[in-house]
Scaffold this motif. Structure first.
Motif, mmCIF file in Angstrom:
data_model
loop_
_atom_site.group_PDB
_atom_site.id
_atom_site.type_symbol
_atom_site.label_atom_id
_atom_site.label_comp_id
_atom_site.label_asym_id
_atom_site.label_seq_id
_atom_site.Cartn_x
_atom_site.Cartn_y
_atom_site.Cartn_z
ATOM 1 N N GLU A 77 0.824 -1.212 0.000
ATOM 2 C CA GLU A 77 0.000 0.000 0.000
ATOM 3 C C GLU A 77 0.859 1.263 0.000
ATOM 4 N N VAL A 78 1.927 1.262 0.815
ATOM 5 C CA VAL A 78 2.758 2.466 0.938
ATOM 6 C C VAL A 78 3.974 2.429 0.015
ATOM 7 N N ALA A 79 4.166 1.335 -0.665
ATOM 8 C CA ALA A 79 5.299 1.149 -1.593
ATOM 9 C C ALA A 79 6.603 0.921 -0.861
ATOM 10 N N GLU A 80 6.886 1.747 0.155
ATOM 11 C CA GLU A 80 8.137 1.582 0.905
ATOM 12 C C GLU A 80 7.982 2.190 2.286
ATOM 13 N N LEU A 81 8.435 1.447 3.305
ATOM 14 C CA LEU A 81 8.400 1.958 4.668
ATOM 15 C C LEU A 81 9.631 2.820 4.894
ATOM 16 N N GLN A 82 9.419 4.023 5.385
ATOM 17 C CA GLN A 82 10.538 4.913 5.671
ATOM 18 C C GLN A 82 11.164 4.596 7.028
ATOM 19 N N SER A 83 10.370 3.986 7.902
ATOM 20 C CA SER A 83 10.870 3.633 9.222
ATOM 21 C C SER A 83 10.135 2.385 9.715
ATOM 22 N N VAL A 84 10.835 1.601 10.504
ATOM 23 C CA VAL A 84 10.207 0.388 11.045
ATOM 24 C C VAL A 84 9.029 0.752 11.936
ATOM 25 N N SER A 85 9.066 1.923 12.544
ATOM 26 C CA SER A 85 7.982 2.337 13.439
ATOM 27 C C SER A 85 6.651 2.469 12.706
ATOM 28 N N GLU A 86 6.679 2.534 11.380
ATOM 29 C CA GLU A 86 5.431 2.610 10.613
ATOM 30 C C GLU A 86 4.595 1.348 10.787
ATOM 31 N N LEU A 87 5.213 0.271 11.241
ATOM 32 C CA LEU A 87 4.464 -0.966 11.459
ATOM 33 C C LEU A 87 3.333 -0.763 12.462
ATOM 34 N N LYS A 88 3.496 0.200 13.342
ATOM 35 C CA LYS A 88 2.464 0.457 14.357
ATOM 36 C C LYS A 88 1.162 0.957 13.726
ATOM 37 N N LYS A 89 1.246 1.442 12.489
ATOM 38 C CA LYS A 89 0.052 1.948 11.817
ATOM 39 C C LYS A 89 -0.822 0.821 11.273
ATOM 40 N N ILE A 90 -0.273 -0.374 11.236
ATOM 41 C CA ILE A 90 -1.040 -1.514 10.720
ATOM 42 C C ILE A 90 -2.177 -1.834 11.683
ATOM 43 N N LYS A 91 -3.330 -2.079 11.139
ATOM 44 C CA LYS A 91 -4.502 -2.380 11.971
ATOM 45 C C LYS A 91 -4.281 -3.660 12.770
ATOM 46 N N ASP A 92 -4.603 -3.605 14.050
ATOM 47 C CA ASP A 92 -4.489 -4.741 14.981
ATOM 48 C C ASP A 92 -3.038 -5.218 15.135
ATOM 49 N N PHE A 93 -2.089 -4.318 14.914
ATOM 50 C CA PHE A 93 -0.687 -4.697 15.129
ATOM 51 C C PHE A 93 -0.453 -4.916 16.627
ATOM 52 N N PRO A 94 0.208 -6.016 17.022
ATOM 53 C CA PRO A 94 0.431 -6.299 18.455
ATOM 54 C C PRO A 94 1.498 -5.375 19.039
ATOM 55 N N LEU A 95 1.073 -4.230 19.569
ATOM 56 C CA LEU A 95 2.020 -3.237 20.081
ATOM 57 C C LEU A 95 2.857 -3.775 21.230
ATOM 58 N N GLU A 96 2.300 -4.741 21.984
ATOM 59 C CA GLU A 96 3.050 -5.293 23.110
ATOM 60 C C GLU A 96 4.256 -6.098 22.655
ATOM 61 N N LYS A 97 4.285 -6.465 21.370
ATOM 62 C CA LYS A 97 5.416 -7.225 20.833
ATOM 63 C C LYS A 97 6.328 -6.370 19.956
ATOM 64 N N TYR A 98 6.012 -5.089 19.847
ATOM 65 C CA TYR A 98 6.758 -4.236 18.923
ATOM 66 C C TYR A 98 8.253 -4.226 19.233
ATOM 67 N N ASP A 99 8.616 -4.042 20.519
ATOM 68 C CA ASP A 99 10.033 -3.943 20.867
ATOM 69 C C ASP A 99 10.793 -5.226 20.556
ATOM 70 N N ARG A 100 10.082 -6.372 20.469
ATOM 71 C CA ARG A 100 10.727 -7.630 20.134
ATOM 72 C C ARG A 100 10.775 -7.842 18.613
ATOM 73 N N ILE A 101 9.684 -7.467 17.942
ATOM 74 C CA ILE A 101 9.619 -7.653 16.490
ATOM 75 C C ILE A 101 10.698 -6.838 15.790
ATOM 76 N N VAL A 102 10.891 -5.584 16.239
ATOM 77 C CA VAL A 102 11.837 -4.699 15.547
ATOM 78 C C VAL A 102 13.289 -5.092 15.801
ATOM 79 N N LEU A 103 13.510 -6.031 16.704
ATOM 80 C CA LEU A 103 14.886 -6.509 16.907
ATOM 81 C C LEU A 103 15.435 -7.154 15.642
ATOM 82 N N TYR A 104 14.522 -7.637 14.797
ATOM 83 C CA TYR A 104 14.933 -8.408 13.634
ATOM 84 C C TYR A 104 14.678 -7.667 12.322
#
Length: 297
Positions: free
Chosen positions: A266-293
């Motif tokens: 949809e966005v063609a390219e993510l400018q920052s990994v933090s944009e993942l939080k904009k995804i609907k129903d994204f598990p925010l409690e796992k964000y700090d672990r997901i972005v490790l990779y």
């Protein structure tokens, strides 16, 4: 006189018909009176043939009754459903107690614990407990405990406790983990296997994600070990990573992976990994672990 004559006067063919009919009636009556329609032979109900026939009927009846009985196969009592519990004879309250206990992410590891949690009667426990099938490591642990109790009157040789070589949880060996009370060979190997999957523990709390490790035991481990050095994790570019590679992230399941790819399209390219939080129903409690990779480049 003419009246009676009209009723009894027949021509020749009619008289022949009446004659043959009378003969037929006489023959039929003679057969009925003098014929032998019944056999003198009587069936002996105690004969071997009759008894054998009855035995076959009884055998078929017994097979049918046996087929209608509920067949119970070995099962893990931690995963009893409402339907399964009802089949086993458990009441709704007993089933609800078990389901409530499992919602706390705890596991039953013995038939004694099963009765303590569900409060089933001794008779029902004795009926269904022979079919309980726990994981092999639980069975071995229970057998070891029982053996130690039976051998209290005998001198038991105790292996020397392993010596601790490091307090860094990312460098600890299986022998190091076994210095903690409650950690045996199975759990020590399981911790190391999960550590390898994570590419190293980045947070102490990740130890609680090891399957089957009780919170109290995990706290004992963390009281001795800590994350002395952050692991060097190989990150994937979220804009170029393939679906299969992204699924290797230990905190991303199939549905979340699909949503990330849909958002990326949809966005063609993510400018920052933090944009993942904009995804609907994204598990925010796992964000700090997901972005490790992940990294956005």
């Amino acid at each position: 006189m003419n009246i009676f004559k009209s009723h009894f006067w027949y021509n020749k063919s009619q008289r022949n018909g009446v004659f043959f009919l009378a003969i037929f009636v006489i023959i039929l009556q003679s057969i009925i009176v003098f014929g032998d329609f019944f056999s003198d032979d009587k069936t002996d109900l105690n004969s071997s043939e009759v008894l054998s026939f009855h035995q076959q009927i009884d055998s078929l009846r017994a097979i049918e009754v046996e087929n209608r009985k509920l067949k119970i196969y070995p099962f893990n009592p931690n995963y009893i459903t409402d339907y399964k519990g009802e089949q086993l004879g458990m009441s709704l309250n007993e089933i609800d107690r078990l389901l409530a206990f499992r919602k706390t992410n705890k596991f039953i590891n013995s038939k004694k614990e099963f009765q303590q949690v569900t409060k089933v009667s001794d008779s029902l426990l004795n009926k269904i407990s022979p079919y309980f099938k726990f994981p092999d490591w639980v069975t071995k642990r229970n057998n070891s405990s029982n053996s130690s109790l039976r051998g209290t009157k005998q001198s038991v040789y105790k292996k020397p406790k392993p010596t601790l070589t490091t307090t860094d949880i990312n460098k600890a060996t299986a022998e190091d983990f076994r210095t903690i009370t409650g950690i045996g060979a199975a759990f020590s190997e399981r911790i190391i296997k999960y550590r390898t999957k994570l590419q190293g523990f980045s947070f102490k709390s990740q130890l609680n994600e090891v399957w089957g490790l009780e919170k109290e035991v995990a706290e004992k481990v963390l009281s001795t070990f800590n994350v002395a050095e952050k692991p060097i994790i190989q990150k994937e570019n979220v804009n170029t990573v393939t679906f299969k590679e992204l699924l290797k992230n230990p905190y991303i399941d199939y549905n979340l992976c699909k949503k990330i790819f849909e958002y990326r399209d949809e966005v063609a390219e993510l400018q920052s990994v933090s944009e993942l939080k904009k995804i609907k129903d994204f598990p925010l409690e796992k964000y700090d672990r997901i972005v490790l990779y992940l990294v956005a480049e």
